[in-house]
Motif scaffolding. Sequence first.
Motif, PDB file in Angstrom:
ATOM      1  N   HIS A 158     -65.042  36.018 -33.879  1.00  0.00           N
ATOM      2  CA  HIS A 158     -65.025  34.566 -33.980  1.00  0.00           C
ATOM      3  C   HIS A 158     -66.355  34.041 -34.496  1.00  0.00           C
ATOM      4  O   HIS A 158     -67.395  34.661 -34.304  1.00  0.00           O
ATOM      5  N   GLY A 159     -66.276  32.867 -35.113  1.00  0.00           N
ATOM      6  CA  GLY A 159     -67.463  32.246 -35.681  1.00  0.00           C
ATOM      7  C   GLY A 159     -67.013  31.340 -36.806  1.00  0.00           C
ATOM      8  O   GLY A 159     -65.805  31.174 -37.039  1.00  0.00           O
ATOM      9  N   ALA A 160     -67.965  30.748 -37.492  1.00  0.00           N
ATOM     10  CA  ALA A 160     -67.603  29.803 -38.547  1.00  0.00           C
ATOM     11  C   ALA A 160     -67.537  30.517 -39.892  1.00  0.00           C
ATOM     12  O   ALA A 160     -68.486  31.185 -40.292  1.00  0.00           O
ATOM     13  N   PHE A 161     -66.417  30.320 -40.545  1.00  0.00           N
ATOM     14  CA  PHE A 161     -66.282  30.781 -41.925  1.00  0.00           C
ATOM     15  C   PHE A 161     -66.276  29.534 -42.801  1.00  0.00           C
ATOM     16  O   PHE A 161     -65.489  28.610 -42.575  1.00  0.00           O
ATOM     17  N   ILE A 162     -67.197  29.496 -43.759  1.00  0.00           N
ATOM     18  CA  ILE A 162     -67.273  28.333 -44.648  1.00  0.00           C
ATOM     19  C   ILE A 162     -67.296  28.824 -46.091  1.00  0.00           C
ATOM     20  O   ILE A 162     -68.113  29.681 -46.444  1.00  0.00           O
ATOM     21  N   HIS A 163     -66.387  28.305 -46.881  1.00  0.00           N
ATOM     22  CA  HIS A 163     -66.385  28.666 -48.298  1.00  0.00           C
ATOM     23  C   HIS A 163     -66.324  27.396 -49.138  1.00  0.00           C
ATOM     24  O   HIS A 163     -65.396  26.599 -49.002  1.00  0.00           O
ATOM     25  N   VAL A 164     -67.374  27.214 -49.935  1.00  0.00           N
ATOM     26  CA  VAL A 164     -67.387  26.070 -50.853  1.00  0.00           C
ATOM     27  C   VAL A 164     -66.919  26.572 -52.211  1.00  0.00           C
ATOM     28  O   VAL A 164     -67.480  27.516 -52.769  1.00  0.00           O
ATOM     29  N   THR A 165     -65.856  25.955 -52.699  1.00  0.00           N
ATOM     30  CA  THR A 165     -65.295  26.321 -54.001  1.00  0.00           C
ATOM     31  C   THR A 165     -66.352  26.086 -55.094  1.00  0.00           C
ATOM     32  O   THR A 165     -67.242  25.265 -54.917  1.00  0.00           O
ATOM     33  N   ASP A 166     -66.251  26.813 -56.204  1.00  0.00           N
ATOM     34  CA  ASP A 166     -67.188  26.624 -57.321  1.00  0.00           C
ATOM     35  C   ASP A 166     -67.180  25.154 -57.775  1.00  0.00           C
ATOM     36  O   ASP A 166     -66.157  24.478 -57.702  1.00  0.00           O
ATOM     37  N   GLN A 167     -68.291  24.725 -58.292  1.00  0.00           N
ATOM     38  CA  GLN A 167     -68.467  23.379 -58.894  1.00  0.00           C
ATOM     39  C   GLN A 167     -68.118  22.232 -57.947  1.00  0.00           C
ATOM     40  O   GLN A 167     -67.543  21.238 -58.374  1.00  0.00           O
ATOM     41  N   LYS A 168     -68.475  22.351 -56.703  1.00  0.00           N
ATOM     42  CA  LYS A 168     -68.190  21.241 -55.778  1.00  0.00           C
ATOM     43  C   LYS A 168     -69.475  20.824 -55.066  1.00  0.00           C
ATOM     44  O   LYS A 168     -70.208  21.665 -54.541  1.00  0.00           O
ATOM     45  N   ILE A 169     -69.682  19.528 -55.047  1.00  0.00           N
ATOM     46  CA  ILE A 169     -70.786  19.014 -54.248  1.00  0.00           C
ATOM     47  C   ILE A 169     -70.176  18.382 -53.000  1.00  0.00           C
ATOM     48  O   ILE A 169     -69.444  17.398 -53.090  1.00  0.00           O
ATOM     49  N   ILE A 170     -70.429  19.006 -51.864  1.00  0.00           N
ATOM     50  CA  ILE A 170     -69.810  18.539 -50.618  1.00  0.00           C
ATOM     51  C   ILE A 170     -70.658  17.413 -50.041  1.00  0.00           C
ATOM     52  O   ILE A 170     -71.817  17.607 -49.684  1.00  0.00           O
ATOM     53  N   GLU A 171     -70.049  16.248 -49.971  1.00  0.00           N
ATOM     54  CA  GLU A 171     -70.804  15.071 -49.553  1.00  0.00           C
ATOM     55  C   GLU A 171     -71.138  15.128 -48.053  1.00  0.00           C
ATOM     56  O   GLU A 171     -72.275  14.906 -47.653  1.00  0.00           O
ATOM     57  N   HIS A 172     -70.131  15.406 -47.245  1.00  0.00           N
ATOM     58  CA  HIS A 172     -70.350  15.367 -45.799  1.00  0.00           C
ATOM     59  C   HIS A 172     -70.813  16.718 -45.279  1.00  0.00           C
ATOM     60  O   HIS A 172     -70.220  17.738 -45.585  1.00  0.00           O
ATOM     61  N   PRO A 173     -71.871  16.715 -44.493  1.00  0.00           N
ATOM     62  CA  PRO A 173     -72.368  17.993 -43.968  1.00  0.00           C
ATOM     63  C   PRO A 173     -71.371  18.649 -43.014  1.00  0.00           C
ATOM     64  O   PRO A 173     -70.472  17.988 -42.492  1.00  0.00           O
ATOM     65  N   VAL A 174     -71.568  19.940 -42.802  1.00  0.00           N
ATOM     66  CA  VAL A 174     -70.760  20.658 -41.815  1.00  0.00           C
ATOM     67  C   VAL A 174     -71.651  20.890 -40.600  1.00  0.00           C
ATOM     68  O   VAL A 174     -72.700  21.527 -40.713  1.00  0.00           O
ATOM     69  N   LEU A 175     -71.249  20.341 -39.475  1.00  0.00           N
ATOM     70  CA  LEU A 175     -72.038  20.503 -38.255  1.00  0.00           C
ATOM     71  C   LEU A 175     -71.314  21.450 -37.321  1.00  0.00           C
ATOM     72  O   LEU A 175     -70.178  21.192 -36.916  1.00  0.00           O
ATOM     73  N   LEU A 176     -71.978  22.565 -37.023  1.00  0.00           N
ATOM     74  CA  LEU A 176     -71.371  23.570 -36.151  1.00  0.00           C
ATOM     75  C   LEU A 176     -72.046  23.492 -34.794  1.00  0.00           C
ATOM     76  O   LEU A 176     -73.271  23.610 -34.691  1.00  0.00           O
ATOM     77  N   TYR A 177     -71.263  23.247 -33.773  1.00  0.00           N
ATOM     78  CA  TYR A 177     -71.823  23.159 -32.422  1.00  0.00           C
ATOM     79  C   TYR A 177     -71.423  24.396 -31.630  1.00  0.00           C
ATOM     80  O   TYR A 177     -70.228  24.658 -31.458  1.00  0.00           O
ATOM     81  N   PHE A 178     -72.422  25.135 -31.198  1.00  0.00           N
ATOM     82  CA  PHE A 178     -72.165  26.325 -30.373  1.00  0.00           C
ATOM     83  C   PHE A 178     -72.615  25.989 -28.956  1.00  0.00           C
ATOM     84  O   PHE A 178     -73.813  25.848 -28.696  1.00  0.00           O
ATOM     85  N   ILE A 179     -71.651  25.845 -28.084  1.00  0.00           N
ATOM     86  CA  ILE A 179     -71.960  25.411 -26.721  1.00  0.00           C
ATOM     87  C   ILE A 179     -71.725  26.560 -25.749  1.00  0.00           C
ATOM     88  O   ILE A 179     -70.648  27.150 -25.738  1.00  0.00           O
ATOM     89  N   SER A 180     -72.763  26.864 -24.972  1.00  0.00           N
ATOM     90  CA  SER A 180     -72.569  27.842 -23.904  1.00  0.00           C
ATOM     91  C   SER A 180     -72.279  27.057 -22.634  1.00  0.00           C
ATOM     92  O   SER A 180     -73.123  26.305 -22.170  1.00  0.00           O
TER      93      SER A 180
END
Lengths: 441, 254
Positions: A158-180
């Motif tokens: 388990h964990g975060a899988f992130i794939h940005v397609t070619d030629q894309k500017i992602i406007e909104h950030p991806v925030l990953l929260y790991f909570i113990s």
Amino acid sequence: MNLTTEYTGLKDSLLTDFQVWESQLAGGEKSTLHRVRREAIRQFDRLGFPTTKHEEWKYTNVGALTKQAFGFRSSTNLTVADVGALLVPHLEANVVVFVNGIYQPQLSRLVSPKADLRVEDFADAYQRDPAFVEQHFAQSAGYEHDAFTALSTAFAQHGAFIHVTDQKIIEHPVLLYFISDARSGNVASQPRNLFVVGRNSQVKIAEFFHTLGNNTSFTNAVTEITVEPNAYVEYYKVQEESEGAHHIGTTHITQLERSRSFSATITVQGGFVRNNLRVGLEGEHCEAHLFGLYLPDGKEHVDNHTVVDHAKPRSYSNELYKGILNGRATGVFNGKIFVRPDAQKTNAFQSNRNIILSDEASMNTKPQLEIFADDVKCSHGTTTGQLDEDALFYLRSRGIDADAAKSLLTVAFAGDVISQIHLPALREYIEQRVTRKLGQV
Amino acid sequence: MLKISNLQASIGEKQILRGINLEVRAGEVHAIMGPNGSGKSTLASVLAGRQEYEVTDGTVEYNGIDLLELSPEARAREGVFLAFQYPIEIPGVSTTNFLKTAVNEIRKHKGLEPLDAVQFLTLMKEKMKLVNIDQALLSRSLNEGFSGGEKKRNEVFQMAMLSPKLAILDETDSGLDIDALRIVAEGVNQLKRPDNATIVVTHYQRLLDYIIPDYVHVLYNGRIVKSGTKALAMELEEKGYDWIKNEVADAQAG
């Protein structure tokens, strides 16, 4: 007859865990991924946890950690409201929540178009597209010499899988929260993240680490990031864990030609922290910026090991790590820069600056440059000192009390790093956290 | 307002002030002159509360309170201001931000409400005119990369913002050209009120052409060896300090 078995330490317990888990995989054990896991567990068994005799672990003793017992994959009942208090306010973003290492879709929210940005649990990604995951998984994060990476690889699920397609500017950030969630017992998690930023694309990703509750936690996080040609990644790691938290984190950024990376590792709080960051510049004309800030006090221990590896010509790297240490805190900075024989016209700069606020706090810092090319510009510098008494007196002579003056000066010292944070809402959030911690100086 | 009696102070093993006596009343301007190393800056630092100096004897009474008992910040809140000979550069802290904290700390001490952003800016704009200082300079890091003149102007600007009762100017003229000197001096003069007092510490007489002192004292070897009016400063300008040194030597021999 005595039925209780004695706990013989974390290593034995993990080796047993692996066997039990493997027996429950129901066919999954035949996958290519699992073949890598099996190799990794064998390597972990051979290596064992490092001791302070190990050069890379000289000042960071994991002995106490490896004698404790933890529950892995502990279930939890956190609600949106519980998690809400931990999120960065006023930041429109893709939010992904993991609790004790398990993805929580009901607490997560994606806003970017799926065709541009794919964000999912590592396990789901592997099921959907095993070939793609295998192509990138465990490529940069080698486990030959590193027991914690071997362990992460062995249990990769388990964990975060992130794939940005070619030629894309992602406007909104991806925030990953790991909570113990350590409210009802010791917990451990091993998030295994894999980010691939396609050609000419841009993305901002932040990892946040939090602990709930007062029990001990152990997080062994590994992130592998591939930045394809001409792409850009902005990567933040923000640690706000408890006094009882043990965090071993490793991030590998692999950059191909003309790609750029920005990373900021901000350790606001955490009892025992070791961050490894390795940036491999494997193409020409790459650019990498590395920033770090750590503020340990009390009995906290923060260790940052960084490696910038210039493999090809004409790349640029710049690194600034700053620390403010108080109480009986201990800090470690080890910064390596490699310039390989091919990497002519490299520009590489590194700086580590520390302020020690108490007699009992200490800092070990070691820059290490290994240069095998002749036409390069490299520099490094390190300073460790106390707050400037003259500056303190100057502020006090204007009516500002000693504590407020110290806090103004330390926040200003941290400001060099905080001001580098590009996302305004995140910058404000960090500034507030840092000011709050340093306000107690 | 200020009564210094037999003040003695040392740094490390070295005694610097050997018994200073001085009385300053509201509305007065006192100049403290003297050759290098006579203890002028030490006196200014001790009054502001610099901790490297140890007061070994004597008293300093300021508006009825024992000044030496107070921390530097408490002195500032009671209205003591030191314009530094060498203002400190503080990266990352803007003058504006720092002054807002300082102004509001002092207001809090007086039982006044803190100034909000608008009130603070209004006050700042008003005081900026006094010393002809630029807003852009004030949003930069405190004194960082400022020229000598800019630093000194910033000191007087801070003084204007904090409106002290007792201002001590430590070699404010050093490193200034004549135009900067005039601007700084005019700023100081405009801040003069019947209820406040100024101590000007200087090596040269030229600042006193612009800030006219009521009294001039000569400090030598940690003591005030001569006091007079503006005329004394003129005499020093003409004859240098040697005749004072000779006088002191003769007095001791006699």
